[in-house]
Every structure is written in C-alpha cells, then in structure tokens.
Design a protein around this motif. Sequence first.
Motif, PDB file in Angstrom:
ATOM      1  N   VAL A 186      -3.451  -7.414   2.589  1.00 20.48           N
ATOM      2  CA  VAL A 186      -2.409  -6.395   2.446  1.00 20.48           C
ATOM      3  C   VAL A 186      -1.611  -6.408   3.745  1.00 20.48           C
ATOM      4  N   GLU A 223      -0.950 -14.122  -7.135  1.00 13.55           N
ATOM      5  CA  GLU A 223      -0.025 -13.059  -6.712  1.00 13.55           C
ATOM      6  C   GLU A 223       0.109 -13.039  -5.192  1.00 13.55           C
ATOM      7  N   PRO A 234       0.569 -11.443  -1.351  1.00 12.26           N
ATOM      8  CA  PRO A 234       0.074 -10.191  -0.779  1.00 12.26           C
ATOM      9  C   PRO A 234       1.069  -9.049  -0.994  1.00 12.26           C
ATOM     10  N   THR A 235       0.579  -7.809  -1.038  1.00 10.69           N
ATOM     11  CA  THR A 235       1.453  -6.641  -1.178  1.00 10.69           C
ATOM     12  C   THR A 235       2.322  -6.512   0.073  1.00 10.69           C
ATOM     13  N   GLY A 236       3.574  -6.110  -0.091  1.00  6.12           N
ATOM     14  CA  GLY A 236       4.413  -5.848   1.084  1.00  6.12           C
ATOM     15  C   GLY A 236       5.221  -7.054   1.531  1.00  6.12           C
TER      16      GLY A 236
END
Length: 315
Positions: free
Chosen positions: A242, A254, A256-258
């Motif tokens: 993250v 997918e 990473p978030t952000g």
Amino acid sequence: MQTTLTPSAAEAAAILNEGGVVAFPTETVYGLGASICHPEAINQIFRAKGRPSDNPLIVHIANVEQLEDVVTEITPDAARLIECFFPGPLTLVLRKHPRVPETVTAGLQTVGIRCPSNAVAREFLRLAHYPVAAPSANRSGLPSATNWEAVYQDLNGKIDAVLCGTPSAIGLESTIVDCSCSTPLLLRAGSITLEQLKEVVPEITVATKGDQASAPKSPGLKYPHYAPKATIILYHPGEVPVTTAVFASIGITEPPTGVALYKQCTTLDEYGHELFSFFRRCDTEGIETIYCELPSNEGLGRAIRDRLMRAAGHV
Ligand code: AMP
Ligand code: MG
C-alpha cells in the motif's frame, strides 16, 4: 556528429559499410552496429554508449552460413540449438575465429553470435559487407531501447545513423548460452526460456552468481544495467504494497493502492514487451519510485525477474 534517421536498410547499410556506427531494429531490442572490419567504428560504439571496454559485443550475422566466418568450431550442442532457434532471440558463445578482433570480444577467445529474425535487421545484415558487432543501442546502464525514439534520445549526435523500424516485438535482450565449455551454460535469460533450451540440450545448467563472481563468464553481467532514474521497489504478487504517494507500477496483478501511473499487463509476454518502455516513460514524467511485481522464476518470468533485479541494483 550529425545522426541520420532513415527507414531504408540500404541507406543504413551503406553508412555502416563506410565505417559508420548505425543503430538498427531487432526482435529483442535495438542494436548499435559497426562492421567488425572497421576498428575505429568499434571503438566509437564503446564511446557512444559509455560502455566499459571489458564488456564484449555480440556479433550479428545475416544467415547461418556466415557462422563459419566468425567461429572456429560449432559444437554438437550448438548445432542443435542453431537448428531449433536460429534465426531468433538466441546468442551462442563459441570459440572465435582469428578474424574477429579482440576489441569486439574484449580480449576473450570466445565470441557471442546471433542471427536475428526481424526482417529489417536481416535485410540490413544481408547488405552489410561483413558481420556486424552490436550491443544494445542505449547509454550504458540505462534500460535498453525498444523503439527508435529511445535510441535517438540516448545517442543523438554520438552515432552516424538510426535505421528506424517498428518497436521491438519482444522487448528483452537475447537469451545467451555459452557453448564453448563442456556443458552448455545459460549466461543470460531471455525470451527463449530455460525450459525450451532443456528440450533440446537437457544438460544445460544455469550460471550461478558464484560462477560470475569467481570468473565472470559474461563480463557485461557484472555491471549495473537496465536502470531508470527512479528507485525500484520489487514485490511478490501476494504482497501488494500500500503506497501513500503518487508512484508508478508495472506488473501482472492489480497495482498497489495509491498508484497514479501504472501498467497492468495480462501476460508475461506483455510484461517483458512493456518493461523498458515503461521505465523510460517514468523517467520522462519525473517519477521517483516504481513498484514492480516479481514474477515466478518459470518460463519468461526468469528473464523478467533478472532484468528487474538488476534494474533494482541487485547485481
Ligand atoms: P548487450 O548486447 O548490451 O545486451 O550486451 C551483450 C552481452 O553479451 C553482455 O552481457 C556481454 O557480457 C555478453 N557477451 C558478449 N560476448 C560474450 C562472450 N564472448 N562471452 C560471454 N558473454 C558475452
Ligand atoms: Mg545492453
């Protein structure tokens, strides 16, 4: 020096035959070529790239018949590999013919030979009067160039011409197999996989870090390579990090978030194809950190992992 951009293999070969240094497209990455019979052009390759002089160049041939001009012996294993994979993204290391200068092989008595399959490369090599020594057409240490624009960005003003073809179909450098020793050794992973090689030569072994440290079989592999300006953070597919700021990411699962700029690939082929152009795009956009997913060490994953580890500084 004025760098000519041309789509014509004939014009590019004429410049090469006069002693020029010419970048040309291949199916792996763009190569930076000089005739093995023009010593000053060979020196210019090292200067233009900023390449250490102990890092040998791969010699490119137009067809299998030209092999006998550049090597003294084709071992039975090499003959099998040639039968299966030439022309294509495979480089074989064999005992060099005396006519291959030691400036090309960095003093080694072996030479790396490749016969590319890309149609424009073949036409260019066919029109060349002699075999063509060519490393990747990038500044030393940077990601390899997979399109002519990247070549021009790195080498404009330092080389005589760029033969402008289409982007490289594979996007990763050739697989290198040393056939000059008793058991063939995989020196560099590429799109011809270890599994494919083993079907032809079951005894093939993988050069270990220890081999490379004690007696570098492939001198180029000891140098940092393929690195963009950004810091590279590697992660395994199950451990997607993250992030808290704007970063870039490339991988199969997918991102990473952000992450703001990312390239999610659906296959390993696409991952290999996009990797270096993604790195270069991140540099253009001033990205400071790139998250890269580490694929497993199977099939093409082995070559992608190798490039990622080196780009991240794990030489
Ligand atoms: P590049 O063309 O820039 O991808 O670099 C060529 C690679 O081939 C380098 O890693 C070299 O060390 C390797 N290479 C070229 N000739 C030989 C050779 N005779 N023996 C071992 N490795 C070689
Ligand atoms: Mg290179």
